[in-house]
Design an enzyme around this catalytic site. Structure first.
Site, PDB file in Angstrom:
ATOM      1  N   GLY A  11       0.833  -1.211   0.000  1.00 46.43           N
ATOM      2  CA  GLY A  11       0.000   0.000   0.000  1.00 46.43           C
ATOM      3  C   GLY A  11       0.863   1.256   0.000  1.00 46.43           C
ATOM      4  N   ARG A  72       0.996  -5.216  -5.237  1.00 41.41           N
ATOM      5  CA  ARG A  72       1.135  -6.367  -4.341  1.00 41.41           C
ATOM      6  C   ARG A  72       1.314  -7.582  -5.256  1.00 41.41           C
ATOM      7  NH1 ARG A  72      -0.787  -4.176   0.679  1.00 41.41           N
ATOM      8  NH2 ARG A  72      -2.506  -2.723   0.413  1.00 41.41           N
ATOM      9  N   ASP A 103       4.927  -4.510   6.140  1.00 41.74           N
ATOM     10  CA  ASP A 103       5.365  -5.837   6.594  1.00 41.74           C
ATOM     11  C   ASP A 103       5.572  -6.832   5.451  1.00 41.74           C
ATOM     12  OD1 ASP A 103       2.658  -5.792   6.161  1.00 41.74           O
ATOM     13  OD2 ASP A 103       2.119  -6.969   7.917  1.00 41.74           O
ATOM     14  N   THR A 126       4.314   2.771   5.664  1.00 44.83           N
ATOM     15  CA  THR A 126       2.931   2.279   5.637  1.00 44.83           C
ATOM     16  C   THR A 126       2.114   3.170   6.560  1.00 44.83           C
ATOM     17  OG1 THR A 126       1.428   0.539   6.403  1.00 44.83           O
ATOM     18  CG2 THR A 126       3.617   0.506   7.348  1.00 44.83           C
ATOM     19  N   ASP A 128      -0.197   2.197   8.283  1.00 48.60           N
ATOM     20  CA  ASP A 128      -0.684   1.391   9.406  1.00 48.60           C
ATOM     21  C   ASP A 128       0.174   1.479  10.669  1.00 48.60           C
ATOM     22  OD1 ASP A 128      -2.749   0.531   7.855  1.00 48.60           O
ATOM     23  OD2 ASP A 128      -1.863  -1.399   7.336  1.00 48.60           O
ATOM     24  N   ASP A 130       2.474  -0.437  11.677  1.00 48.67           N
ATOM     25  CA  ASP A 130       2.472  -1.740  12.350  1.00 48.67           C
ATOM     26  C   ASP A 130       3.733  -2.549  12.092  1.00 48.67           C
ATOM     27  OD1 ASP A 130       1.959  -2.145   9.689  1.00 48.67           O
ATOM     28  OD2 ASP A 130       0.387  -3.628   9.985  1.00 48.67           O
ATOM     29  N   ARG A 172      -6.577  -3.063   8.746  1.00 47.75           N
ATOM     30  CA  ARG A 172      -7.204  -4.383   8.703  1.00 47.75           C
ATOM     31  C   ARG A 172      -6.805  -5.206   9.924  1.00 47.75           C
ATOM     32  NH1 ARG A 172      -7.197  -5.606   2.766  1.00 47.75           N
ATOM     33  NH2 ARG A 172      -4.945  -5.459   3.050  1.00 47.75           N
TER      34      ARG A 172
HETATM   35  O1  F6P Z   1      -1.599  -1.494   4.522  1.00 47.21           O
HETATM   36  C1  F6P Z   1      -2.182  -0.271   4.273  1.00 47.21           C
HETATM   37  C2  F6P Z   1      -3.663  -0.391   4.048  1.00 47.21           C
HETATM   38  O2  F6P Z   1      -4.144   0.874   3.708  1.00 47.21           O
HETATM   39  C3  F6P Z   1      -4.476  -1.001   5.183  1.00 47.21           C
HETATM   40  O3  F6P Z   1      -4.761  -0.093   6.224  1.00 47.21           O
HETATM   41  C4  F6P Z   1      -5.703  -1.457   4.464  1.00 47.21           C
HETATM   42  O4  F6P Z   1      -6.343  -2.468   5.181  1.00 47.21           O
HETATM   43  C5  F6P Z   1      -5.149  -1.947   3.149  1.00 47.21           C
HETATM   44  O5  F6P Z   1      -3.934  -1.259   2.941  1.00 47.21           O
HETATM   45  C6  F6P Z   1      -6.050  -1.735   1.967  1.00 47.21           C
HETATM   46  O6  F6P Z   1      -5.442  -2.308   0.857  1.00 47.21           O
HETATM   47  P1  F6P Z   1      -5.943  -2.102  -0.651  1.00 47.21           P
HETATM   48  O7  F6P Z   1      -5.656  -0.688  -1.045  1.00 47.21           O
HETATM   49  O8  F6P Z   1      -5.149  -3.078  -1.433  1.00 47.21           O
HETATM   50  O9  F6P Z   1      -7.406  -2.371  -0.637  1.00 47.21           O
END
Ligand code: F6P
Length: 340
Positions: A11, A72, A103, A126, A128, A130, A172
């Site tokens: 992300g 990804r 991560d 990120t 997040d 995390d 998430r």
């Molecule tokens: O990891 C960053 C993040 O924004 C999370 O907070 C979220 O759950 C996820 O990516 C959403 O991913 P995507 O943009 O692939 O739907």
């Protein structure tokens, strides 16, 4: 080392561009060439690479997103995929990598190092926040401020209509954004994935607030805190109490926008430090606890750290300074025998 690669993966996060810029500028200062790898690990497998000079990273410091694009990659999760990527790196003469991401990006980087001996330095990026071992990740501060601005606006209308608002923020599997936004925005309830969420208790709390004369409330819900997110949690609460409520999902708004000063500075520092580490100029090591520290030092660390004088930290242990590798390894051995 003559040529390094830089890429963003997973992300996107505000400040990734500032990190790319810092990598390129620091590399220039140290006489290293930089190749930008587009679309993360997916692009690495396909050999999507462009040389990056200082002029190429002009005017990106303040821009959200990532100029290198991101993805990804499922293929990189396989051994064959990683072997293809390593071949492309070799063909391009890339001797070390700066990986900017979260991560998943770091797990991929570890695999590249273990399986193909490609030195990689990770830059935590990120929203997040995390990542183990780092206090703040690039993008977190911007995301929190973006969500906070939205919550302040929602509070105006919540108060006027005497409603409860369930606001879903990203995360998430981590509640860092929800926690910070909830605290800074004065939320009545914060629901995070790390803690059990009980709709009945929340319903009782909201009723109690109403009894005390509070006519509007904000409930901040991390997307992974409850099945169905904020909407799912509201539905579960409605089984206990009927409240006049609305749901707002902030979504990807939190991932975009110009990075805050804090994120720009963090990204600039970490981007530059990553290049210093690849160039073997860093004197500091932060090691994992346990005996794997020594194995890691021997396999990869030696290439990354200037040997004359090392400051070594292991989580939960007193830092020590060693003169050179032999002393550092002997000290690590001592700690291991003492049960470290
Ligand atoms: O990891 C960053 C993040 O924004 C999370 O907070 C979220 O759950 C996820 O990516 C959403 O991913 P995507 O943009 O692939 O739907």
């Amino acid at each position: 080392m003559k040529r390094i690669g830089v890429f963003t993966s997973g992300g996107d996060a505000p400040g990734m561009n500032a990190a790319i810029r810092a990598v390129v500028r620091q590399a220039y200062a140290l006489g290293l060439e930089v190749i930008g790898i587009r679309r993360g690990y997916a692009g690495m497998i396909l050999g999507e690479m462009v040389p990056l000079g200082v002029r190429d990273v002009a005017n990106i410091l303040q821009r959200g997103g990532t100029v290198l694009l991101t993805a990804r990659s499922q293929e990189f999760l396989t051994e064959e995929g990683r072997a293809k990527a390593a071949e492309k790196l070799k063909a391009a003469g890339i001797e070390g990598l700066v990986a900017i991401g979260g991560d998943g990006t770091f797990r991929g980087a570890m695999r590249l190092l273990e399986e193909h001996k490609v030195p990689v330095v990770g830059v935590p990026g990120t929203i997040d926040n995390d990542l183990y071992g780092t206090d703040y990740t690039i993008g977190f501060d911007t995301a929190v401020n973006t969500a906070l601005e939205a919550i302040d606006r929602i509070r105006d209308t919540a108060a006027s209509h005497e409603r409860v608002f369930f606001i879903e923020v990203m995360g998430r599997s981590s509640g860092f954004i929800a926690l910070d936004v909830g605290l800074a925005g004065g939320a009545e309830v914060i629901a995070v994935p790390e803690e059990p969420v009980d709709p009945k208790t929340i319903a009782e709390g909201l009723m109690e607030s109403l009894r005390r004369g509070k006519s509007s409330s904000i409930v901040v819900v991390a997307e992974g805190a409850y099945p169905g997110g904020a909407a799912g949690l509201l539905a579960a609460i409605q089984e206990h109490v009927r409240v006049e409520a609305r749901v707002t999902v902030l979504g990807h708004i939190q991932r975009g926008g110009s990075p805050t000063a804090k994120d720009r500075i963090l990204a600039s520092r970490l981007g530059a430090a990553a290049v210093e580490a690849l160039a073997g100029r860093t004197r500091y090591l932060l090691l994992l606890p346990g005996p794997e520290a020594r194995a890691w030092l021997e396999a990869a660390g030696k290439g990354l750290v200037r040997p004359e004088e090392l400051s070594v930290w292991r989580r939960g242990e007193t830092p020590f300074t060693a003169k050179g590798w032999d002393e550092a390894l002997a000290r690590l051995e001592e700690v291991a025998h003492a049960g470290g």
